[in-house]
Scaffold this motif. Structure first.
Motif, PDB file in Angstrom:
ATOM      1  N   VAL A  13      -1.163  -7.774  -4.935  1.00  0.00           N
ATOM      2  CA  VAL A  13      -0.335  -6.723  -4.354  1.00  0.00           C
ATOM      3  C   VAL A  13       1.116  -7.016  -4.705  1.00  0.00           C
ATOM      4  O   VAL A  13       1.679  -8.029  -4.290  1.00  0.00           O
ATOM      5  CB  VAL A  13      -0.504  -6.658  -2.829  1.00  0.00           C
ATOM      6  N   GLU A  14       1.698  -6.137  -5.483  1.00  0.00           N
ATOM      7  CA  GLU A  14       3.076  -6.345  -5.922  1.00  0.00           C
ATOM      8  C   GLU A  14       4.018  -6.396  -4.726  1.00  0.00           C
ATOM      9  O   GLU A  14       3.988  -5.524  -3.849  1.00  0.00           O
ATOM     10  CB  GLU A  14       3.493  -5.219  -6.869  1.00  0.00           C
ATOM     11  N   GLY A  15       4.831  -7.419  -4.676  1.00  0.00           N
ATOM     12  CA  GLY A  15       5.816  -7.549  -3.623  1.00  0.00           C
ATOM     13  C   GLY A  15       5.332  -8.246  -2.377  1.00  0.00           C
ATOM     14  O   GLY A  15       6.135  -8.565  -1.493  1.00  0.00           O
ATOM     15  N   ALA A  16       4.015  -8.510  -2.258  1.00  0.00           N
ATOM     16  CA  ALA A  16       3.485  -9.195  -1.082  1.00  0.00           C
ATOM     17  C   ALA A  16       3.736 -10.697  -1.203  1.00  0.00           C
ATOM     18  O   ALA A  16       3.709 -11.265  -2.298  1.00  0.00           O
ATOM     19  CB  ALA A  16       1.995  -8.925  -0.920  1.00  0.00           C
ATOM     20  N   ALA A  17       3.949 -11.351  -0.064  1.00  0.00           N
ATOM     21  CA  ALA A  17       4.264 -12.774  -0.064  1.00  0.00           C
ATOM     22  C   ALA A  17       3.004 -13.615  -0.222  1.00  0.00           C
ATOM     23  O   ALA A  17       1.963 -13.317   0.372  1.00  0.00           O
ATOM     24  CB  ALA A  17       4.974 -13.151   1.232  1.00  0.00           C
ATOM     25  N   PRO A  19       0.650 -16.637   0.695  1.00  0.00           N
ATOM     26  CA  PRO A  19      -0.648 -16.416   0.057  1.00  0.00           C
ATOM     27  C   PRO A  19      -1.280 -15.069   0.399  1.00  0.00           C
ATOM     28  O   PRO A  19      -2.454 -14.852   0.133  1.00  0.00           O
ATOM     29  CB  PRO A  19      -1.491 -17.552   0.640  1.00  0.00           C
ATOM     30  N   TYR A  20      -0.510 -14.167   0.994  1.00  0.00           N
ATOM     31  CA  TYR A  20      -1.072 -12.896   1.467  1.00  0.00           C
ATOM     32  C   TYR A  20      -0.881 -11.779   0.452  1.00  0.00           C
ATOM     33  O   TYR A  20      -0.548 -10.648   0.805  1.00  0.00           O
ATOM     34  CB  TYR A  20      -0.430 -12.520   2.804  1.00  0.00           C
ATOM     35  N   ASP A  21      -1.126 -12.091  -0.803  1.00  0.00           N
ATOM     36  CA  ASP A  21      -0.836 -11.141  -1.874  1.00  0.00           C
ATOM     37  C   ASP A  21      -2.070 -10.746  -2.678  1.00  0.00           C
ATOM     38  O   ASP A  21      -1.933 -10.210  -3.785  1.00  0.00           O
ATOM     39  CB  ASP A  21       0.220 -11.722  -2.819  1.00  0.00           C
ATOM     40  N   THR A  22      -3.264 -10.992  -2.127  1.00  0.00           N
ATOM     41  CA  THR A  22      -4.493 -10.717  -2.865  1.00  0.00           C
ATOM     42  C   THR A  22      -5.455  -9.887  -2.024  1.00  0.00           C
ATOM     43  O   THR A  22      -5.739 -10.226  -0.871  1.00  0.00           O
ATOM     44  CB  THR A  22      -5.196 -12.015  -3.286  1.00  0.00           C
ATOM     45  N   ILE A  23      -5.931  -8.796  -2.606  1.00  0.00           N
ATOM     46  CA  ILE A  23      -6.966  -7.960  -1.988  1.00  0.00           C
ATOM     47  C   ILE A  23      -8.286  -8.245  -2.692  1.00  0.00           C
ATOM     48  O   ILE A  23      -8.348  -8.296  -3.921  1.00  0.00           O
ATOM     49  CB  ILE A  23      -6.618  -6.468  -2.111  1.00  0.00           C
ATOM     50  N   GLN A  24      -9.328  -8.420  -1.906  1.00  0.00           N
ATOM     51  CA  GLN A  24     -10.673  -8.624  -2.444  1.00  0.00           C
ATOM     52  C   GLN A  24     -11.479  -7.344  -2.260  1.00  0.00           C
ATOM     53  O   GLN A  24     -11.630  -6.847  -1.139  1.00  0.00           O
ATOM     54  CB  GLN A  24     -11.348  -9.796  -1.745  1.00  0.00           C
ATOM     55  N   LEU A  25     -12.007  -6.820  -3.350  1.00  0.00           N
ATOM     56  CA  LEU A  25     -12.735  -5.558  -3.342  1.00  0.00           C
ATOM     57  C   LEU A  25     -14.236  -5.791  -3.486  1.00  0.00           C
ATOM     58  O   LEU A  25     -14.661  -6.719  -4.176  1.00  0.00           O
ATOM     59  CB  LEU A  25     -12.296  -4.652  -4.490  1.00  0.00           C
ATOM     60  N   LYS A  26     -15.006  -4.921  -2.876  1.00  0.00           N
ATOM     61  CA  LYS A  26     -16.425  -4.793  -3.164  1.00  0.00           C
ATOM     62  C   LYS A  26     -16.657  -3.344  -3.571  1.00  0.00           C
ATOM     63  O   LYS A  26     -16.339  -2.427  -2.805  1.00  0.00           O
ATOM     64  CB  LYS A  26     -17.285  -5.164  -1.955  1.00  0.00           C
ATOM     65  N   VAL A  27     -17.173  -3.157  -4.774  1.00  0.00           N
ATOM     66  CA  VAL A  27     -17.300  -1.826  -5.362  1.00  0.00           C
ATOM     67  C   VAL A  27     -18.784  -1.487  -5.491  1.00  0.00           C
ATOM     68  O   VAL A  27     -19.517  -2.129  -6.256  1.00  0.00           O
ATOM     69  CB  VAL A  27     -16.613  -1.767  -6.739  1.00  0.00           C
ATOM     70  N   SER A 122      -0.034   0.837   2.109  1.00  0.00           N
ATOM     71  CA  SER A 122       0.568  -0.124   1.182  1.00  0.00           C
ATOM     72  C   SER A 122      -0.439  -0.788   0.253  1.00  0.00           C
ATOM     73  O   SER A 122      -0.054  -1.358  -0.775  1.00  0.00           O
ATOM     74  CB  SER A 122       1.338  -1.193   1.969  1.00  0.00           C
ATOM     75  N   ALA A 123      -1.733  -0.729   0.585  1.00  0.00           N
ATOM     76  CA  ALA A 123      -2.750  -1.327  -0.292  1.00  0.00           C
ATOM     77  C   ALA A 123      -3.142  -0.421  -1.437  1.00  0.00           C
ATOM     78  O   ALA A 123      -3.684  -0.885  -2.449  1.00  0.00           O
ATOM     79  CB  ALA A 123      -4.000  -1.680   0.525  1.00  0.00           C
ATOM     80  N   LEU A 124      -2.882   0.875  -1.312  1.00  0.00           N
ATOM     81  CA  LEU A 124      -3.459   1.826  -2.255  1.00  0.00           C
ATOM     82  C   LEU A 124      -2.983   1.657  -3.694  1.00  0.00           C
ATOM     83  O   LEU A 124      -3.811   1.758  -4.616  1.00  0.00           O
ATOM     84  CB  LEU A 124      -3.217   3.255  -1.754  1.00  0.00           C
ATOM     85  N   PRO A 125      -1.706   1.419  -3.974  1.00  0.00           N
ATOM     86  CA  PRO A 125      -1.329   1.231  -5.386  1.00  0.00           C
ATOM     87  C   PRO A 125      -2.103   0.107  -6.073  1.00  0.00           C
ATOM     88  O   PRO A 125      -2.554   0.266  -7.216  1.00  0.00           O
ATOM     89  CB  PRO A 125       0.172   0.920  -5.300  1.00  0.00           C
ATOM     90  N   ALA A 126      -2.294  -1.014  -5.378  1.00  0.00           N
ATOM     91  CA  ALA A 126      -3.042  -2.125  -5.972  1.00  0.00           C
ATOM     92  C   ALA A 126      -4.509  -1.753  -6.176  1.00  0.00           C
ATOM     93  O   ALA A 126      -5.127  -2.122  -7.187  1.00  0.00           O
ATOM     94  CB  ALA A 126      -2.925  -3.368  -5.095  1.00  0.00           C
ATOM     95  N   LEU A 127      -5.086  -1.027  -5.232  1.00  0.00           N
ATOM     96  CA  LEU A 127      -6.482  -0.618  -5.359  1.00  0.00           C
ATOM     97  C   LEU A 127      -6.676   0.323  -6.542  1.00  0.00           C
ATOM     98  O   LEU A 127      -7.667   0.217  -7.283  1.00  0.00           O
ATOM     99  CB  LEU A 127      -6.950   0.055  -4.064  1.00  0.00           C
ATOM    100  N   LEU A 128      -5.747   1.224  -6.746  1.00  0.00           N
ATOM    101  CA  LEU A 128      -5.838   2.128  -7.893  1.00  0.00           C
ATOM    102  C   LEU A 128      -5.693   1.361  -9.203  1.00  0.00           C
ATOM    103  O   LEU A 128      -6.357   1.685 -10.198  1.00  0.00           O
ATOM    104  CB  LEU A 128      -4.779   3.218  -7.781  1.00  0.00           C
ATOM    105  N   THR A 129      -4.852   0.342  -9.209  1.00  0.00           N
ATOM    106  CA  THR A 129      -4.722  -0.513 -10.393  1.00  0.00           C
ATOM    107  C   THR A 129      -6.044  -1.219 -10.698  1.00  0.00           C
ATOM    108  O   THR A 129      -6.471  -1.300 -11.864  1.00  0.00           O
ATOM    109  CB  THR A 129      -3.605  -1.547 -10.186  1.00  0.00           C
ATOM    110  N   ALA A 130      -6.705  -1.716  -9.643  1.00  0.00           N
ATOM    111  CA  ALA A 130      -7.997  -2.376  -9.843  1.00  0.00           C
ATOM    112  C   ALA A 130      -9.031  -1.409 -10.400  1.00  0.00           C
ATOM    113  O   ALA A 130      -9.838  -1.767 -11.265  1.00  0.00           O
ATOM    114  CB  ALA A 130      -8.480  -2.969  -8.516  1.00  0.00           C
ATOM    115  N   LEU A 131      -9.019  -0.165  -9.925  1.00  0.00           N
ATOM    116  CA  LEU A 131      -9.968   0.834 -10.431  1.00  0.00           C
ATOM    117  C   LEU A 131      -9.706   1.158 -11.893  1.00  0.00           C
ATOM    118  O   LEU A 131     -10.642   1.357 -12.667  1.00  0.00           O
ATOM    119  CB  LEU A 131      -9.886   2.104  -9.580  1.00  0.00           C
TER     120      LEU A 131
END
Length: 328
Positions: A13-17, A19-27, A122-131
């Motif tokens: 996640v751009e701009g997140a500090a 160690p709280y800068d990673t989203i884990q996805l299950k698709v 705030s999570a959505l831009p990163a999620l769209l990048t992952a997609l």
């Protein structure tokens, strides 16, 4: 029968500090067995069922401190309808000093001076990048319709979804749905008690709530008053919405509580202790939630006319679980 499979992904996640800068996805995706038995059996790599592609994509935003695992039942049911569904876990600071699972709530967008000018998800831009990455390589390469992204959410996740569902913010978004969510304004941010904030008016939206929502009922002081009914702020959010296209829905479920959409429910975290008991069979409630959401997507994203009629008939065919539906 559709085979439902899932893969994992992670995104920064751009701009997140740290160690709280990673989203884990299950698709989750519709799959079909490959002739390559070795790949299927030893690696678990099962190809997507490209006969159903390109797939519209649903992104599910959970409530605060609600694990993505609690929404897997819904993801599975939607994949069985030919959709790809993303759930995610993001451990971050919901508020300063309070670490937990978050759907990604940008508080800075919610003040009287900033509301409506930027998305709160705030999570959505990163999620769209992952997609975008998943559509470029791997089992889903070239199979995702990233011009048809449906935003769905529960509780705080539902709120950021309906506040962010605008092509001005995210051109990929085409519809949104939320369970147990509303746009009542927090008085500590400077709003008058009982203020209901508007949502963008460009996309189809479905609001679903339960008449036994104890979390909404017991949290009303945040908004400076006591709600007449647990569903009052949901109904008032719907009333605030622009109408005229017949693609905005309010569905209130008799006997459903705040966590009816979460299964299994993890009672060790979150605010389950605030909730009221459900007074209708919980499996029946979940089936109705999934059917309503599926028909909503079929009607207003996939443009299936019969689904609109089926959605209008949903309440009368499911009484007493369904209590009220409105469309405008």
């Amino acid at each position: 029968m559709t085979i439902v499979r899932a893969l994992f992904q992670a995104v920064k996640v751009e701009g997140a500090a740290v160690p709280y800068d990673t989203i884990q996805l299950k698709v989750f995706y519709p799959a079909r067995m490959s002739d390559n038995a070795l790949a299927n059996n030893s690696m678990g790599a099962i190809p997507a069922d490209d006969r159903q592609a390109p797939f519209p994509v649903v992104i599910l935003f959970g409530g605060i401190n609600c694990s993505a695992a609690g929404y897997q039942w819904l993801a599975t049911k939607l994949v069985e309808r030919g959709l790809v569904v993303v759930t995610f876990d993001w451990v971050a600071q919901n508020l300063p000093g309070m670490v937990g699972l978050t759907p990604g709530v940008n508080i800075s967008t919610m003040s009287p001076d900033t509301y409506g000018k930027a998305p709160s998800a705030s999570a959505l831009p990163a999620l769209l990048t992952a997609l975008d990455g998943l559509n470029s390589e791997g089992v889903l390469a070239g199979l995702l319709n990233l011009q048809q992204v449906i935003l769905g959410g529960h509780s705080a996740g539902g709120r950021v979804v309906i506040e962010s569902a605008s092509p001005d913010f995210f051109p990929q978004a085409v519809a949104a749905f939320a369970y147990g969510a509303h746009t009542a304004a927090i008085v500590q941010l400077g709003y008058a008690p009982g203020t209901i904030l508007p949502v963008p008016d460009a996309l189809p939206i479905m609001l679903i709530g339960g008449t036994c929502d104890g979390v909404i009922a017991n949290s009303s002081s945040i908004y400076g008053l006591t709600w007449e009914q647990p569903t009052t702020p949901i109904s008032r959010t719907f009333e605030k919405m622009a109408g005229g296209r017949n693609d905005r829905y309010l569905l209130l479920l008799s006997g459903a509580n705040h966590f009816a959409i979460v299964h299994p429910l993890d009672s060790t975290t979150g605010t389950a202790f605030l909730d009221f008991p459900a007074t209708q069979p919980e499996g029946q409630i979940r089936d109705l939630i999934a059917e309503a959401i599926g028909l909503f997507i079929d009607a207003h994203v996939r443009r299936q006319p019969q689904s609109i009629a089926d959605l209008d008939l949903l309440v009368t065919s499911h009484r007493p679980t369904s209590d009220f539906i409105a469309r405008k």
